[in-house]
Design a protein around this motif. Structure first.
Motif, PDB file in Angstrom:
ATOM      1  N   LEU A   5       1.099  16.254  25.042  1.00 30.76           N
ATOM      2  CA  LEU A   5       2.403  16.105  25.696  1.00 30.76           C
ATOM      3  C   LEU A   5       2.975  14.720  25.414  1.00 30.76           C
ATOM      4  O   LEU A   5       4.166  14.569  25.117  1.00 30.76           O
ATOM      5  CB  LEU A   5       2.260  16.326  27.200  1.00 30.76           C
ATOM      6  N   LEU A   6       2.130  13.707  25.495  1.00 31.79           N
ATOM      7  CA  LEU A   6       2.587  12.344  25.198  1.00 31.79           C
ATOM      8  C   LEU A   6       3.051  12.215  23.757  1.00 31.79           C
ATOM      9  O   LEU A   6       4.034  11.531  23.451  1.00 31.79           O
ATOM     10  CB  LEU A   6       1.480  11.343  25.492  1.00 31.79           C
ATOM     11  N   THR A   7       2.336  12.869  22.860  1.00 35.71           N
ATOM     12  CA  THR A   7       2.712  12.814  21.443  1.00 35.71           C
ATOM     13  C   THR A   7       4.067  13.476  21.225  1.00 35.71           C
ATOM     14  O   THR A   7       4.940  12.940  20.524  1.00 35.71           O
ATOM     15  CB  THR A   7       1.643  13.524  20.585  1.00 35.71           C
ATOM     16  N   TYR A   8       4.243  14.662  21.820  1.00 43.64           N
ATOM     17  CA  TYR A   8       5.523  15.362  21.695  1.00 43.64           C
ATOM     18  C   TYR A   8       6.670  14.521  22.287  1.00 43.64           C
ATOM     19  O   TYR A   8       7.749  14.437  21.719  1.00 43.64           O
ATOM     20  CB  TYR A   8       5.455  16.714  22.412  1.00 43.64           C
ATOM     21  N   TRP A   9       6.406  13.922  23.440  1.00 45.22           N
ATOM     22  CA  TRP A   9       7.468  13.134  24.091  1.00 45.22           C
ATOM     23  C   TRP A   9       7.803  11.889  23.269  1.00 45.22           C
ATOM     24  O   TRP A   9       8.977  11.498  23.186  1.00 45.22           O
ATOM     25  CB  TRP A   9       7.051  12.751  25.505  1.00 45.22           C
ATOM     26  N   ALA A  10       6.810  11.279  22.655  1.00 40.89           N
ATOM     27  CA  ALA A  10       7.065  10.124  21.791  1.00 40.89           C
ATOM     28  C   ALA A  10       7.965  10.523  20.627  1.00 40.89           C
ATOM     29  O   ALA A  10       8.849   9.746  20.198  1.00 40.89           O
ATOM     30  CB  ALA A  10       5.749   9.552  21.275  1.00 40.89           C
ATOM     31  N   PRO A  31      13.695   5.209  30.712  1.00 40.96           N
ATOM     32  CA  PRO A  31      13.055   5.357  32.036  1.00 40.96           C
ATOM     33  C   PRO A  31      12.420   6.731  32.279  1.00 40.96           C
ATOM     34  O   PRO A  31      11.694   6.906  33.252  1.00 40.96           O
ATOM     35  CB  PRO A  31      14.211   5.123  33.020  1.00 40.96           C
ATOM     36  N   LEU A  32      12.711   7.738  31.418  1.00 43.97           N
ATOM     37  CA  LEU A  32      12.160   9.074  31.623  1.00 43.97           C
ATOM     38  C   LEU A  32      10.702   9.123  31.176  1.00 43.97           C
ATOM     39  O   LEU A  32      10.304   8.443  30.229  1.00 43.97           O
ATOM     40  CB  LEU A  32      12.960  10.113  30.826  1.00 43.97           C
ATOM     41  N   SER A  33       9.908   9.954  31.852  1.00 45.66           N
ATOM     42  CA  SER A  33       8.523  10.145  31.417  1.00 45.66           C
ATOM     43  C   SER A  33       8.100  11.570  31.733  1.00 45.66           C
ATOM     44  O   SER A  33       8.496  12.125  32.762  1.00 45.66           O
ATOM     45  CB  SER A  33       7.592   9.151  32.113  1.00 45.66           C
ATOM     46  N   PRO A  34       7.302  12.192  30.843  1.00 40.45           N
ATOM     47  CA  PRO A  34       6.879  13.583  31.064  1.00 40.45           C
ATOM     48  C   PRO A  34       5.752  13.651  32.087  1.00 40.45           C
ATOM     49  O   PRO A  34       4.793  12.881  32.023  1.00 40.45           O
ATOM     50  CB  PRO A  34       6.412  14.011  29.679  1.00 40.45           C
ATOM     51  N   LEU A  35       5.862  14.585  33.033  1.00 42.42           N
ATOM     52  CA  LEU A  35       4.815  14.779  34.036  1.00 42.42           C
ATOM     53  C   LEU A  35       3.903  15.945  33.685  1.00 42.42           C
ATOM     54  O   LEU A  35       2.692  15.879  33.875  1.00 42.42           O
ATOM     55  CB  LEU A  35       5.443  15.009  35.413  1.00 42.42           C
ATOM     56  N   SER A  36       4.495  17.016  33.154  1.00 36.80           N
ATOM     57  CA  SER A  36       3.696  18.185  32.793  1.00 36.80           C
ATOM     58  C   SER A  36       4.515  19.116  31.918  1.00 36.80           C
ATOM     59  O   SER A  36       5.745  19.013  31.853  1.00 36.80           O
ATOM     60  CB  SER A  36       3.247  18.941  34.049  1.00 36.80           C
ATOM     61  N   CYS A  37       3.811  20.017  31.253  1.00 36.93           N
ATOM     62  CA  CYS A  37       4.483  21.064  30.483  1.00 36.93           C
ATOM     63  C   CYS A  37       3.601  22.305  30.551  1.00 36.93           C
ATOM     64  O   CYS A  37       2.636  22.454  29.779  1.00 36.93           O
ATOM     65  CB  CYS A  37       4.704  20.620  29.033  1.00 36.93           C
TER      66      CYS A  37
END
Length: 465
Positions: A5-10, A31-37
Motif C-alpha cells: 500500500l505504501l509503495t502504491y501510494w508513493a 498531508p494525505l496518508s493511506p490508512l488501508s485498502c
C-alpha cells in the motif's frame, strides 16, 4: 501498514507532484496518508473537512484517474478525518464526486459529515476591534435606521436572529465600518466569552496567501472556524481572487451551520458586485442586506453635535448648521472639517465662528452658490416626474401627480428654511397639516424603498448643483 500500500501510494504522490505546482502539492496532497485498502476501498487520512471539500471540488479528476491508474479500475475512495490520534478513530467520508469523473466507479450518496474542529483557545485573543467605534458614538438617522436597528438586535443575540449574515453596503464614509465595530464591541460587552473578530478583506486575503505558502491552510481554517462573530470589512476586495473566495466559502458555511454570526460590509449591494462567485453572492443574500445612504441634513447635524459634545468643544449652532448644510457627502468629511476647524482656531488664536467655518469649509468642499428656492424645487420635481408644475399645485389625485407633490413638499422642507405654511401656500395653497403629512409619507417610504431612496438622492443632487 501494508508495504505494498505504501509503495502504491508513493507512486500516486509522484504523479500528483508531476501534475501540480509545489505549493498546491504541499498544501493538499502531501498531508494525505493511506490508512488501508481492503475490498477495493482505499481509505485516506485527511487533516480536516476543508481539505476533503477542496480536493473534491478542485482536484477530483486528477485524484480519481491517478487511483485508477495505480490501484486499478473498481477502486473506491473514502476519507477519514482523524479525531483521536491515539486510537485512530474518526469520521469516515466516502467520496461523493469521484464516481462522476470515472464512469466505472459506483456513485455515492451525499456524505454526512459530523466532525467539528475543536475550539482553539488562544490567550489573549485580539478581536482587532476599534473600541472608539461603538453604539454610543453612532448617531442614528433616516439613512441608517434599519441597519442600526438590526445591528442592535444582532448584538443582543448573535447568530440567533434572521439577520445572518448581515450584509451592510453603501458609499465610502457613510458609517459601515463604525456600525460593524459597534456590533462587535457590544457583543464583547454582553458576552465576554465569545470570540469576536474584525478583519479587513484584504488582510484576510494576505493571511490566506501566507498560510498557503507556509503550508498552514488547515491551521488557518481551524482558527477562523473557531470564531463566534466574524466581521469582514470591504468584502468587495475578494473580487477575482478564487483561492480566497473558496476558502471563505467553506468558513462561511461552517459558521452558518454552527450558529455563529457573520457581518459583512461592501461598497455595493450583492447584485452589483463583480468578480465574486455566484455561490458566495447567493449566501450573502441569505440574511439581511441593508444599505446605509448618504446622511441627510438632520443626521449630519446630529453627528456634528455628538462629536462636539464628546470632544468637549464649544461651537455655536450657526456654525454647526453651516457645516451640515455644506458638507454633505459622508461622515468622514464632517469629522475632517471639525478637526481642521480646531487646528485653525488653535494655531491662529481665533474663535470658531461662522467666518472661520466659511474659510475652512471653503478650502475643503465647494460651497453652495445660492439658496434653493421653492420654485426651483417644484420645477425640478416637475421635470423629473414628467408632470407639470400646474398639476403639482392642482387638486388632482392621480397617483403620479400625488407622488410628485409629496416629494416636492418633502424636498422643500429638507432643503429650504421655509415654514410648512409657506410651503403649502406655494404648492396649491394647502395647509401646514397637509404638508406635514406628505413629508411623513415620503420619509416612511425612504425607510424601505431602495429605488425610491436613490431617485430622491439623484433629485436632491440636481438641486444642489
Amino acid at each position: 501498514m501494508d508495504n505494498q500500500l505504501l509503495t502504491y501510494w508513493a507512486e500516486c504522490l509522484k504523479i500528483f507532484r508531476d501534475n501540480l505546482t509545489e505549493t498546491a502539492y504541499n498544501a493538499w496532497f502531501a498531508p494525505l496518508s493511506p490508512l488501508s485498502c481492503e475490498n477495493q476501498v482505499l481509505v485516506l487520512q485527511v487533516p480536516s473537512q476543508y481539505c476533503v471539500d477542496y480536493i473534491e471540488e478542485n482536484y477530483i479528476d486528477l485524484l480519481s484517474k491517478t487511483l485508477v491508474r495505480v490501484f486499478g479500475r473498481g477502486i473506491k475512495l473514502e476519507y477519514r478525518v482523524v479525531i483521536d490520534s491515539e486510537t485512530g478513530s474518526g469520521t469516515v467520508i466516502p467520496s461523493d464526486t469521484m464516481g462522476q469523473n470515472v464512469p466505472s466507479f459506483p456513485s455515492f450518496t451525499a456524505r454526512q459529515y459530523t466532525f467539528e474542529p475543536q475550539r482553539q483557545e488562544m490567550q489573549p485573543f485580539n478581536s482587532q476591534l476599534n473600541s472608539g467605534l461603538n453604539f454610543g458614538a453612532f448617531v442614528e438617522g433616516q439613512s441608517n435606521h434599519m441597519a442600526y436597528t438590526a445591528g442592535l438586535s444582532i448584538a443582543q443575540s448573535p447568530g440567533k436572529t434572521a439577520f445572518n449574515p448581515m450584509f451592510v453596503y453603501g458609499g465610502s464614509g457613510v458609517g459601515k465600518t463604525h456600525l460593524a465595530n459597534a456590533i462587535g464591541n457590544r457583543v464583547k460587552q454582553l458576552y465576554p466569552e465569545k470570540r469576536v473578530l474584525y478583519v479587513a478583506a484584504n488582510t484576510f486575503q494576505m493571511q490566506y496567501q501566507t498560510a498557503v505558502i507556509d503550508n498552514k491552510v488547515n491551521d488557518f481554517l481551524m482558527f477562523y472556524q473557531s470564531i463566534d462573530v466574524l466581521i469582514v470589512d470591504d468584502i468587495q476586495y475578494f473580487a477575482d481572487k478564487k483561492g480566497t473566495q473558496n476558502t471563505f466559502f467553506f468558513i462561511f458555511n461552517h459558521l452558518q451551520q454552527t450558529g455563529k454570526q457573520l457581518i459583512l460590509t461592501s461598497d455595493k449591494a450583492p447584485l452589483e458586485l463583480q468578480g465574486l462567485e455566484q455561490r458566495l453572492l447567493s449566501r450573502f443574500k441569505w440574511g439581511l442586506s441593508v444599505e446605509i445612504t448618504r446622511p441627510d441634513f438632520e443626521l449630519r447635524r446630529g453627528i456634528l453635535k455628538n462629536k462636539i459634545y464628546r470632544d468637549g468643544l464649544e461651537i455655536g449652532d450657526d456654525v454647526v448648521d453651516f457645516i451640515a448644510d455644506n458638507v454633505v457627502e459622508n461622515v468622514r468629511d464632517l469629522e475632517g472639517v471639525l478637526v481642521s476647524l480646531m487646528a485653525y482656531s488653535t494655531f491662529s488664536l481665533t474663535p470658531i465662528d461662522l467666518q472661520l467655518a466659511r474659510d475652512v469649509v471653503g478650502r475643503l468642499v465647494e460651497l453652495k452658490p445660492k439658496e434653493i428656492s421653492l420654485t426651483e424645487i417644484i420645477d425640478n420635481v416637475s421635470d423629473y416626474y414628467g408632470v407639470s408644475a400646474k398639476e403639482i399645485a392642482s387638486k388632482s389625485r392621480r397617483r403620479e401627480v400625488a407622488n410628485a407633490r409629496q416629494v416636492a413638499m418633502y424636498l422643500a422642507k429638507q432643503l429650504t428654511n421655509k415654514s410648512l405654511k409657506e410651503i403649502g401656500r406655494a404648492i396649491g395653497n394647502r395647509d401646514h397639516a397637509t404638508v406635514l403629512h406628505s413629508v411623513k409619507i415620503v420619509a416612511d417610504t425612504l425607510e424601505y424603498d431602495t429605488v425610491f431612496r436613490r431617485s430622491l438622492t439623484e433629485l436632491e443632487n440636481r438641486l444642489r448643483k
